[in-house]
Scaffold this motif. Structure first.
Motif, mmCIF file in Angstrom:
data_model
loop_
_atom_site.group_PDB
_atom_site.id
_atom_site.type_symbol
_atom_site.label_atom_id
_atom_site.label_comp_id
_atom_site.label_asym_id
_atom_site.label_seq_id
_atom_site.Cartn_x
_atom_site.Cartn_y
_atom_site.Cartn_z
ATOM 1 N N THR A 218 0.863 -1.183 0.000
ATOM 2 C CA THR A 218 0.000 0.000 0.000
ATOM 3 C C THR A 218 0.896 1.229 0.000
ATOM 4 O OG1 THR A 218 -1.618 -1.256 1.294
ATOM 5 C CG2 THR A 218 -1.937 1.130 1.171
ATOM 6 N N PRO A 221 -2.297 5.956 0.949
ATOM 7 C CA PRO A 221 -3.672 5.651 1.360
ATOM 8 C C PRO A 221 -4.614 5.557 0.163
ATOM 9 C CG PRO A 221 -2.727 7.342 2.780
ATOM 10 C CD PRO A 221 -1.755 7.130 1.659
ATOM 11 N N GLY A 222 -5.406 4.482 0.133
ATOM 12 C CA GLY A 222 -6.355 4.279 -0.946
ATOM 13 C C GLY A 222 -5.842 3.468 -2.110
ATOM 14 N N LEU A 223 -4.556 3.163 -2.155
ATOM 15 C CA LEU A 223 -3.979 2.410 -3.274
ATOM 16 C C LEU A 223 -3.279 1.167 -2.745
ATOM 17 C CD1 LEU A 223 -3.168 2.074 -6.258
ATOM 18 C CD2 LEU A 223 -1.154 3.487 -5.765
ATOM 19 N N ARG A 224 -3.677 0.000 -3.278
ATOM 20 C CA ARG A 224 -3.038 -1.263 -2.913
ATOM 21 C C ARG A 224 -2.860 -2.118 -4.154
ATOM 22 N NH1 ARG A 224 -4.427 -6.545 -2.040
ATOM 23 N NH2 ARG A 224 -3.116 -7.708 -0.558
ATOM 24 N N GLU A 257 -6.533 -2.139 -6.032
ATOM 25 C CA GLU A 257 -7.633 -1.263 -5.644
ATOM 26 C C GLU A 257 -7.104 0.165 -5.522
ATOM 27 O OE1 GLU A 257 -10.427 -3.109 -2.503
ATOM 28 O OE2 GLU A 257 -8.477 -4.039 -2.119
ATOM 29 N N TRP A 258 -7.906 1.131 -5.979
ATOM 30 C CA TRP A 258 -7.511 2.531 -5.895
ATOM 31 C C TRP A 258 -8.746 3.369 -5.604
ATOM 32 C CZ3 TRP A 258 -5.801 6.191 -10.401
ATOM 33 C CH2 TRP A 258 -5.250 7.353 -9.850
ATOM 34 N N SER A 259 -8.758 4.040 -4.482
ATOM 35 C CA SER A 259 -9.860 4.917 -4.093
ATOM 36 C C SER A 259 -9.340 6.339 -3.947
ATOM 37 C CB SER A 259 -10.480 4.458 -2.765
ATOM 38 O OG SER A 259 -11.022 3.167 -2.871
ATOM 39 N N PHE A 260 -10.034 7.279 -4.566
ATOM 40 C CA PHE A 260 -9.653 8.682 -4.456
ATOM 41 C C PHE A 260 -10.903 9.545 -4.624
ATOM 42 C CE2 PHE A 260 -9.200 7.245 -8.781
ATOM 43 C CZ PHE A 260 -9.753 8.247 -9.566
ATOM 44 N N ARG A 261 -11.012 10.548 -3.757
ATOM 45 C CA ARG A 261 -12.160 11.428 -3.734
ATOM 46 C C ARG A 261 -13.458 10.607 -3.737
ATOM 47 N NH1 ARG A 261 -11.187 16.753 -4.520
ATOM 48 N NH2 ARG A 261 -13.216 17.099 -5.466
ATOM 49 N N TYR A 262 -14.260 10.674 -4.798
ATOM 50 C CA TYR A 262 -15.540 9.953 -4.849
ATOM 51 C C TYR A 262 -15.496 8.808 -5.860
ATOM 52 C CZ TYR A 262 -16.798 14.284 -2.538
ATOM 53 O OH TYR A 262 -16.836 15.354 -1.677
ATOM 54 N N LYS A 264 -13.862 4.846 -6.940
ATOM 55 C CA LYS A 264 -13.201 3.614 -6.524
ATOM 56 C C LYS A 264 -13.017 2.725 -7.739
ATOM 57 C CE LYS A 264 -13.433 -0.326 -3.372
ATOM 58 N NZ LYS A 264 -14.188 -0.998 -2.278
#
Length: 370
Positions: A218, A221-224, A257-262, A264
């Motif tokens: 990771t 944060p938000g990226l794995r 997986e990548w999550s950023f702002r709104y 995914k």
């Protein structure tokens, strides 16, 4: 890691390795209430339920409906131990009801700079990202990735039904360690990830020891980014009259997986290499999925997927066949517990000349009670 090497070399049957773990888990589940008072912390309880109802209409006139009900109950015993159970009921499009216990396990967790979690008993498959979406509130689309349920075309006469990476709940044990920017796991399960077993079923595939090693990083944060390797038996000698010895399979997965702002995004690639007469047989596939929150109530989601697998033709030759699919979903959160979805799905199955189109609507309800 040396311990897992020793496990993989040890010629011990599944019944002697895995079933004591399950019996130990069951004992703790039953004895937990009595023993909790003797441990350092009081017992804690968490309980949630979910339900999903869907209606699907094919443009060719086919119509189907589905119902899924499940619950998850966890009870803390103190001393970092908890028991988890998940009953599950599903009405399949065929009208058959599938009633199962998907999870019945004991978990040990130790937080810290290097965290440790151990699950033993009847556990979810430690292989693959798609398995994380099996609870309906965790899946933003109406359907699930085809890799979980779509049967691969047979590559030899009499071969059992296989999936690229099935929705598997197996007896076994899984240990995970993690730091701020990394995680690693090792597991042993009694089921090949290619063949689905049901706890309550009249016929099931044979049990095999399968060893799983995986991990991820990771970087922010938000990226794995992660992956796994699984090796073990998939076909027992004499399941097919032409098979004279047990056959193994190696499954490799790469996931992200990548999550950023709104937004995914997630994706997974799978490659199955199976021992077969005359050499190895290889099937592979991938999916990419995205979800965009538009407003606090509205969201959109979609998935693109592809699977390639060898198939035995009527002329007894082998040719590669492909499955291609695309799905688009628009969702509306009517309340914090209830979400409505409308969905279009197009799929061209193995050996099919064109795409089949479906329109679906669903309602998903989830509530945590404790």
């Amino acid at each position: 890691m040396e311990k897992w090497k020793q496990v993989s070399r040890k010629r011990t049957s599944t019944s002697t390795v895995l079933f004591p773990l399950f019996h130990f888990s069951t004992f703790l589940l039953l004895a937990g209430a009595a023993s909790a008072g003797q441990l350092a912390r009081p017992a804690t309880i968490a309980f949630d339920t979910s339900a999903a109802v869907d209606q699907t209409q094919g443009l060719n006139g086919d119509h189907s409906s589905g119902v899924l009900l499940d619950a998850v109950l966890s009870v803390g015993f103190g001393g970092s131990f908890e028991g988890i159970i998940r009953p599950f009921v599903q009405r399949l499009p065929s009208g058959e009801w599938n009633k199962q216990i998907w999870v019945a396990a004991v978990r040990y967790q130790r937080p810290g700079p290097i965290g440790l979690r151990v699950d033993a008993g009847l556990i979810p498959s430690p292989v693959g990202l798609a398995n994380m979406m099996l609870r309906p509130q965790l899946n933003p689309t109406v359907s699930l990735p085809a890799s979980l349920f779509q049967a691969l075309p047979p590559s030899a006469s009499g071969n059992p039904r296989l999936t690229l990476l099935g929705a598997v709940y197996a007896y076994g044990a899984n240990a995970t360690v993690s730091g701020t920017h990394w995680d690693a796991r090792a597991a042993v399960i009694d089921t090949s990830p290619l063949r689905t077993r049901r706890i309550f079923a009249q016929a099931n595939p044979p049990r095999f020891d399968n060893l799983v090693i995986g991990g991820g990083v990771t970087p922010r944060p938000g990226l794995r980014v992660g992956g796994s390797v699984t090796h073990g038996g998939w076909q027992r000698a004499a399941e097919n009259p032409t098979v004279t010895q047990n056959r193994n399979a190696t499954i490799i997965t790469v996931e992200s997986e990548w999550s950023f702002r709104y937004t995914k995004l997630l994706g997974e690639w799978v490659r199955d290499t199976l021992d077969a007469a005359g050499g190895d047989t290889v099937a592979s596939g991938w999916f990419v999925q995205g979800q965009q929150t538009i407003t606090p109530r509205w969201f959109a989601a979609g998935r693109i997927e592809r699977i390639a697998a060898p198939a035995l033709t009527p002329l007894s030759t082998i040719e590669n066949q492909h499955l291609n699919g695309v799905e688009e979903t628009i969702g509306f959160r009517l309340t914090p517990e209830l979400t409505l979805r409308a969905d279009h799905r197009a799929r061209r199955g193995f050996g099919r000349p064109g795409f089949d189109h479906q329109i679906a609507v669903s309602a998903v309800w989830w509530k945590r009670w404790l």
